[in-house]
Design a protein around this motif. Structure first.
Motif, PDB file in Angstrom:
ATOM      1  N   ALA A 172      29.636  -8.731  12.753  1.00  8.12           N
ATOM      2  CA  ALA A 172      28.651  -9.249  13.708  1.00  8.12           C
ATOM      3  C   ALA A 172      28.830 -10.750  13.921  1.00  8.12           C
ATOM      4  N   LEU A 173      28.983 -11.469  12.816  1.00  7.72           N
ATOM      5  CA  LEU A 173      29.124 -12.921  12.890  1.00  7.72           C
ATOM      6  C   LEU A 173      30.396 -13.292  13.654  1.00  7.72           C
ATOM      7  N   SER A 174      31.475 -12.535  13.427  1.00  6.79           N
ATOM      8  CA  SER A 174      32.744 -12.834  14.096  1.00  6.79           C
ATOM      9  C   SER A 174      32.633 -12.641  15.602  1.00  6.79           C
ATOM     10  N   ILE A 175      31.895 -11.610  16.018  1.00  4.19           N
ATOM     11  CA  ILE A 175      31.702 -11.382  17.446  1.00  4.19           C
ATOM     12  C   ILE A 175      30.906 -12.533  18.050  1.00  4.19           C
ATOM     13  N   ALA A 176      29.878 -12.988  17.304  1.00  6.62           N
ATOM     14  CA  ALA A 176      29.075 -14.132  17.772  1.00  6.62           C
ATOM     15  C   ALA A 176      29.941 -15.380  17.888  1.00  6.62           C
ATOM     16  N   VAL A 177      30.819 -15.594  16.895  1.00 12.66           N
ATOM     17  CA  VAL A 177      31.718 -16.756  16.930  1.00 12.66           C
ATOM     18  C   VAL A 177      32.654 -16.668  18.133  1.00 12.66           C
ATOM     19  N   ALA A 178      33.217 -15.481  18.364  1.00 13.38           N
ATOM     20  CA  ALA A 178      34.112 -15.302  19.511  1.00 13.38           C
ATOM     21  C   ALA A 178      33.381 -15.599  20.811  1.00 13.38           C
ATOM     22  N   ALA A 179      32.149 -15.119  20.923  1.00  8.09           N
ATOM     23  CA  ALA A 179      31.370 -15.346  22.151  1.00  8.09           C
ATOM     24  C   ALA A 179      31.059 -16.836  22.328  1.00  8.09           C
ATOM     25  N   ALA A 180      30.702 -17.496  21.219  1.00  2.00           N
ATOM     26  CA  ALA A 180      30.396 -18.932  21.293  1.00  2.00           C
ATOM     27  C   ALA A 180      31.638 -19.725  21.700  1.00  2.00           C
ATOM     28  N   CYS A 181      32.794 -19.378  21.116  1.00  2.00           N
ATOM     29  CA  CYS A 181      34.045 -20.057  21.467  1.00  2.00           C
ATOM     30  C   CYS A 181      34.370 -19.833  22.942  1.00  2.00           C
ATOM     31  N   PHE A 182      34.098 -18.615  23.405  1.00  2.00           N
ATOM     32  CA  PHE A 182      34.358 -18.286  24.806  1.00  2.00           C
ATOM     33  C   PHE A 182      33.566 -19.215  25.722  1.00  2.00           C
ATOM     34  N   LEU A 183      32.283 -19.361  25.407  1.00  2.00           N
ATOM     35  CA  LEU A 183      31.405 -20.206  26.210  1.00  2.00           C
ATOM     36  C   LEU A 183      31.885 -21.664  26.170  1.00  2.00           C
ATOM     37  N   LEU A 184      32.214 -22.125  24.962  1.00  2.00           N
ATOM     38  CA  LEU A 184      32.671 -23.502  24.775  1.00  2.00           C
ATOM     39  C   LEU A 184      33.947 -23.758  25.576  1.00  2.00           C
ATOM     40  N   LEU A 185      34.911 -22.848  25.468  1.00  2.00           N
ATOM     41  CA  LEU A 185      36.192 -23.020  26.163  1.00  2.00           C
ATOM     42  C   LEU A 185      36.003 -22.954  27.677  1.00  2.00           C
ATOM     43  N   GLU A 186      35.039 -22.139  28.104  1.00  2.00           N
ATOM     44  CA  GLU A 186      34.761 -22.062  29.538  1.00  2.00           C
ATOM     45  C   GLU A 186      34.310 -23.415  30.074  1.00  2.00           C
ATOM     46  N   TYR A 187      33.458 -24.102  29.276  1.00  2.00           N
ATOM     47  CA  TYR A 187      32.962 -25.394  29.739  1.00  2.00           C
ATOM     48  C   TYR A 187      34.003 -26.489  29.567  1.00  2.00           C
TER      49      TYR A 187
END
Lengths: 136, 261
Positions: A118-133
């Motif tokens: 669960a935590l890894s999926i959250a990390v991946a999603a957060a990184c996705f958002l960060l990289l998008e910006y």
């Protein structure tokens, strides 16, 4: 830009090539679209029936099942690769570096932080958002 | 239960207590299963169905079709393949072929869950109902939680868990579909991204033997090549070639392992 605008501005081929997008006349005929979904349900459930029938008989460690499992695993991995490298719709609007980078960060975190799904999926999603910006 | 059914079920594997012909399911397991739905795997699943709702919206697929898929298909990879393939305008039969190939993986999951849950002496219909709910997440959850459930409660437990998860995922699909309309694009894209992230991490998390690792790597490598060459059957090709190669590698690997004292 909102999603609604994104859909309207989507490349025209998405809508033209589409068989079953929202604008398809098929969705006004419950019998037809119901049949399409039911067909999908039938080809899905057939393997579950086989599973019920085999549960009492088959060796879950047997070679045939291991092959089937390997094929299915490779297929889903290929689906992930397709969604990330050749995305359609919304995901196509995110930069490639966000899609690939976030997936790699998620996998690295999963490996290094004790395989917490669960935590890894959250990390991946957060990184996705960060990289998008960072790379608009 | 008829004696004919009882005979059909007589010669089955499982633990010895399960061979009791008078055995029947304890439906208190239903409530127990419903409670198990509210755990971390359930939350992760809700996220990926939020993403499914967003994906459906993004490729302009109607919500009613997506919700019907949640209830009738109940296998996210198959649903994503179906929605994606159909909205790309490919033929229905090819789409069904792709869906059924992703659904093949449900068979071993059903076998693995039911082998530990079913009572050979009991009625069969609960098994067929339970099987409809068994997919990747429920299989993972059964590995995590089913050990603590009494044998007679296990099939009802699967049904209760499945029903609750399914209700939650319908809501989740609905929410994902509608929320993304009022969301900045990067955030909505992140919801879609939950799906591939969940799949690849769930595959890694569920990988136990070398064949699994090899299949993941080979599928991810062959997939894009196949997509560029034969986009209509890319997933099937990647699955069959990647999976078979992975099996060949591990066949050697497991034999070598077996030679160890």
């Amino acid at each position: 830009m909102t999603l609604a605008e994104g859909v309207i501005q989507a490349p025209s081929w998405v809508l033209q090539a589409s068989m079953l997008t929202t604008d398809s006349p098929l969705w006004n005929q419950p019998a037809l679209w119901g049949a399409v979904i039911l067909a999908g349900a039938a080809v899905t459930y057939i393997w579950r029936i086989l599973g019920v029938l085999l549960a009492a008989r088959i060796d879950p460690e047997g070679a045939v099942l291991r092959w089937v499992r390997a094929v299915a695993t490779a297929l889903v991995a290929a689906l992930v690769a397709r969604m990330v490298l050749f995305p359609s719709g919304l995901l196509a609007q995110a930069p490639l570096v966000a899609r690939i980078g976030a997936l790699i960060m998620g996998m690295l975190f999963w490996r290094l932080a004790g395989r917490r799904l669960a935590l890894s999926i959250a990390v991946a999603a957060a990184c996705f958002l960060l990289l998008e910006y960072l790379f608009p | 239960m008829t004696s004919e059914q009882r005979q059909n079920n007589a010669s089955t594997m499982g633990d010895p207590s399960a061979d009791d012909p008078s055995a029947d399911y304890d439906w208190q397991g239903l409530v127990r299963g419903m409670r198990t739905a509210f755990t971390v795997p359930g939350l992760v699943m809700a996220m990926s169905f939020l993403g499914f709702g967003a994906l459906v919206r993004a490729i302009a697929f109607p919500l009613k079709g997506a919700v019907a898929m949640d209830i009738l298909m109940w296998a996210l990879p198959g649903q994503v393949v179906y929605v994606d393939t159909l909205s790309r305008g490919l033929a229905l039969l090819l789409a069904l072929l792709a869906v059924t190939l992703t659904a093949v993986r449900l068979m071993p999951m059903v076998v693995l869950v039911l082998a530990r849950a079913r009572l050979p002496g009991a009625r069969r219909w609960p098994e067929y109902l339970a099987a409809h709910f068994i997919a990747a997440t429920l299989w993972v959850m059964s590995e995590m939680y089913m050990e603590g459930v009494p044998r007679r409660q296990r099939v009802p437990w699967v049904i209760g868990l499945g029903l609750t998860l399914m209700s939650g995922m319908v809501l989740s699909t609905f929410a994902g579909y509608h929320l993304t309309a009022h969301m900045p694009t990067p955030l909505a894209a992140m919801l879609v991204f939950f799906t591939p992230a969940f799949f690849i991490l769930a595959l890694l998390d569920g990988a136990r033997e070398r064949a699994d690792w090899a299949a993941i790597v080979l599928g991810a490598l062959i997939g894009p090549i196949a997509h560029l060459s034969w986009p209509e059957i890319d997933l099937l090709l990647a699955g069959i070639i990647g999976g078979s190669l992975a099996m060949l590698f591990t066949h050697r690997g497991s034999r070598a392992q077996g030679e160890r004292p």
